[in-house]
Design a protein around this motif. Structure first.
Motif, short mmCIF file in Angstrom:
data_model
loop_
_atom_site.label_atom_id
_atom_site.label_comp_id
_atom_site.label_asym_id
_atom_site.label_seq_id
_atom_site.Cartn_x
_atom_site.Cartn_y
_atom_site.Cartn_z
N ALA A 74 0.95 -1.12 0.00
CA ALA A 74 0.16 -0.08 -0.15
C ALA A 74 0.87 1.33 0.07
O ALA A 74 0.52 2.21 -0.67
CB ALA A 74 -1.10 -0.08 1.33
N GLY A 114 2.54 6.17 -4.44
CA GLY A 114 1.19 6.66 -4.33
C GLY A 114 0.94 7.63 -3.05
O GLY A 114 0.53 8.55 -3.21
N TYR A 143 4.67 2.70 -13.21
CA TYR A 143 5.33 2.87 -11.77
C TYR A 143 6.84 2.64 -11.84
O TYR A 143 7.53 3.40 -11.06
CB TYR A 143 4.64 1.86 -11.08
CG TYR A 143 4.46 2.00 -9.65
CD1 TYR A 143 3.40 2.87 -9.00
CD2 TYR A 143 5.51 1.63 -8.65
CE1 TYR A 143 3.22 3.14 -7.61
CE2 TYR A 143 5.12 1.79 -7.30
CZ TYR A 143 4.37 2.66 -6.77
OH TYR A 143 4.21 2.70 -5.50
N PHE A 181 -5.96 3.61 -5.42
CA PHE A 181 -4.57 3.49 -6.01
C PHE A 181 -3.73 3.35 -4.64
O PHE A 181 -2.58 2.52 -4.69
CB PHE A 181 -4.01 4.75 -6.48
CG PHE A 181 -3.03 4.48 -7.27
CD1 PHE A 181 -2.53 4.17 -8.56
CD2 PHE A 181 -1.51 5.19 -6.75
CE1 PHE A 181 -1.36 3.96 -8.99
CE2 PHE A 181 -0.26 4.89 -7.22
CZ PHE A 181 -0.11 4.44 -8.45
N SER A 182 -3.78 4.00 -3.66
CA SER A 182 -2.86 4.10 -2.49
C SER A 182 -3.01 2.94 -1.66
O SER A 182 -1.91 2.31 -0.97
CB SER A 182 -3.45 5.30 -1.60
OG SER A 182 -2.56 5.69 -0.65
N SER A 194 -3.83 -0.12 -2.82
CA SER A 194 -3.57 -1.09 -3.90
C SER A 194 -4.91 -1.86 -3.98
O SER A 194 -4.76 -3.25 -4.15
CB SER A 194 -2.38 -2.11 -3.40
OG SER A 194 -1.19 -1.45 -2.98
N MET A 251 -7.79 -4.12 -8.02
CA MET A 251 -7.13 -4.85 -9.00
C MET A 251 -6.55 -6.29 -8.72
O MET A 251 -5.53 -6.68 -9.24
CB MET A 251 -5.97 -3.99 -9.71
CG MET A 251 -5.23 -3.59 -8.57
SD MET A 251 -3.62 -3.10 -9.17
CE MET A 251 -3.02 -4.83 -9.43
N CYS A 253 -4.60 -7.16 -6.08
CA CYS A 253 -3.52 -7.24 -5.57
C CYS A 253 -3.68 -7.75 -4.11
O CYS A 253 -3.01 -8.59 -3.53
CB CYS A 253 -2.73 -5.79 -5.54
SG CYS A 253 -1.14 -5.57 -4.41
N1 PFF Z 1 -0.42 1.43 -3.37
C1 PFF Z 1 0.67 1.75 -4.09
C2 PFF Z 1 1.17 3.11 -3.97
O1 PFF Z 1 0.40 3.88 -3.05
O2 PFF Z 1 2.34 3.52 -4.31
C3 PFF Z 1 0.62 1.46 -5.65
C4 PFF Z 1 0.03 0.08 -6.05
C5 PFF Z 1 0.60 -1.13 -5.59
C6 PFF Z 1 -1.33 0.18 -6.72
C7 PFF Z 1 0.01 -2.17 -5.60
C8 PFF Z 1 -1.79 -0.99 -6.69
C9 PFF Z 1 -1.32 -2.38 -6.58
F1 PFF Z 1 -1.68 -3.36 -6.71
#
Ligand code: PFF
Length: 452
Positions: free
Chosen positions: A23, A27, A104, A224-225, A227, A230, A232
């Motif tokens: 996480a 982000g 990324y 996004f932050s 995760s 998707m 993950c």
């Molecule tokens: N959460 C990560 C961040 O804040 O940088 C980005 C990220 C990692 C998004 C893993 C999605 C994911 F599956």
């Protein structure tokens, strides 16, 4: 039999740190401050936290339920719990994983360059010089590509070491280092003269500046932050053991993630205001303005500015690495389990695809700006499509699945670890997932498109 063969995170702390490691990343430190700056400051932060609390935490618990129940990669876990059709959420997740991995790893590579530049003392100069440095670096045809390759190879090596030895060990080491580094820079930033303007920018909302896009931006940033949306966390939860309290884990992870985002804001905004840098300067906020910030803020003691700059970019690199590992893992575990190839070979395919897409993303920002689709550089397009659309849609479908299609006793069983936990929050969780999350996410989309 199958369940005992499957890899597991070794300890409770390992589970929290590895998942929080996913996480916490660019982000929080790179994206959260610039999104806050572009969306008007404190009001965005409040909407963001509302999204985390009401929408993201229930989605996170749902992903944990699916992953731990499924004991497989994201696609198979969705299929196991929902039936064939719901596999699509997992497939969307793997595609999203490849897209995010690509842009990324470009920004992650920049962090490596900036560590090198800080060590070599190349970032010292007036603001124009630092801007020129950034532009020259990003548009160089080979330098960002080299950094990208190095970063992806580092990720690859950790991934092939496997779940417990690779991911968990790396996170256990990196997360505490990251936290300590961040606190140090925040303290330095908040002690600058004029820093209080940055602090009130972060905490005093100006509701006038809230436009319709702010809600979807905040929702996308929350997903996004954390995760989410998707697969993950579905993938990571498949490595959780049966004793993990899913609610507690999700609250702890949301708290850690939010704390780091706020600390990143407290690191950047007070310093930016103190040295007169615009908070809305976008994705370059970290890379163009911070070297100036460090230099001007610690002008009296250049040695401090030198050390702080190195510390900062090292911190960003560590955070990016643990997140990229988790993105890579979504795709690797899928290929490994579904194509019946070795983990090693799966990882090679993922790294190779991300390398090609990453190179295109990187070139689209610099040397070849004509690499565009729908009027955006490939880099911006991947960022925009994944966070504003694919992830919230993934979250929406996940909530529909658990709220309406999976039999309630199955969710309750995972929520309470087979009845061994009291699960007093299950009713609230279920209400949020069944009604509040899908309606709110739908509402935010309709609002974005001007329907509401
Ligand atoms: N959460 C990560 C961040 O804040 O940088 C980005 C990220 C990692 C998004 C893993 C999605 C994911 F599956």
């Amino acid at each position: 039999m199958k369940q005992t063969e499957r890899a597991n995170f070794g300890s409770k702390l390992g589970i929290i740190l590895a998942t929080a490691g996913s996480a916490v990343g660019l982000g929080n430190v790179w994206r959260f401050p610039y999104m806050t700056g572009q969306n008007g400051g404190a009001a965005f932060i409040l909407i963001y936290f509302a999204c985390v609390l009401i929408l993201a935490i229930p989605c996170m618990i749902s992903e944990f339920i699916i992953g731990r129940r499924g004991q497989a990669n994201a696609v198979r876990s969705f299929e196991k719990i929902g039936g064939r059709g719901w596999k699509i959420i997992g497939v969307m997740g793997v595609i999203t994983g490849f897209l995010i991995c690509s842009f990324y790893s470009v920004v992650s590579g920049w962090c490596l360059e900036y560590i090198y530049a800080s060590v070599a003392g190349q970032l010292e100069g007036n603001p124009d010089y630092v801007r020129t440095y950034y532009n020259a670096f990003v548009s160089s045809p080979w330098k960002p590509l080299l950094c990208l390759v190095v970063f992806l190879l580092m990720t690859h090596l950790i991934i092939v070491r496997g779940v417990e030895r690779g991911i968990e060990k790396a996170s256990k080491l990196m997360m505490p280092v990251l936290f300590v580094l961040l606190i140090g820079i925040v303290a330095a930033s908040c002690m600058l003269p004029g820093a209080s303007n940055g602090i009130s920018y972060m905490f005093k909302p100006d509701w006038q500046s809230v436009s319709s896009g702010v809600f979807l931006s905040a929702l996308g940033q929350a997903f996004f932050s954390l995760s989410l949306g998707m697969g993950c966390l579905v993938t990571y939860a498949s490595y959780f053991n049966r004793q993990t309290d899913l609610t507690k884990a999700s609250i702890q992870i949301a708290l850690i993630d939010s704390l780091i985002a706020i600390l990143a804001g407290l690191m950047i905004f007070p310093a930016a205001f103190a040295v007169g840098v615009s908070p809305d300067s976008g994705p370059s906020l970290v890379f163009i303005t911070l070297p100036n910030v460090f230099r001007e803020a610690f002008a009296a003691v250049p040695a401090v500015s030198y050390v702080v700059a190195i510390m900062f970019y090292a911190l960003l690199t560590l955070a990016a690495l643990t997140s990229l590992i988790s993105l890579h893992e979504v795709c690797t575990s899928y290929l490994h389990e579904e194509l019946h190839i070795s983990r090693h070979r799966g990882a090679i395919i993922v790294t190779a695809i991300c390398l090609v897409l990453g190179v295109l993303c990187s070139l689209s920002l610099g040397a070849y700006p004509e690499i565009q689709l729908f009027g955006m550089s490939l880099f911006d397009l991947f960022d925009y499509v994944t966070s504003q659309y694919l992830m919230p849609i993934g979250g929406f479908l996940t909530c529909l699945l658990l709220g309406w299609f999976v039999p309630k006793p199955i969710s309750r069983d995972e929520f309470t670890n087979g009845g061994t936990l009291r699960g007093q929050f299950f009713t609230i969780y279920f209400f949020l997932v069944r009604y509040v999350c899908p309606i709110a996410i739908l509402f935010i989309f309709l609002h974005q498109f001007g329907v509401l």
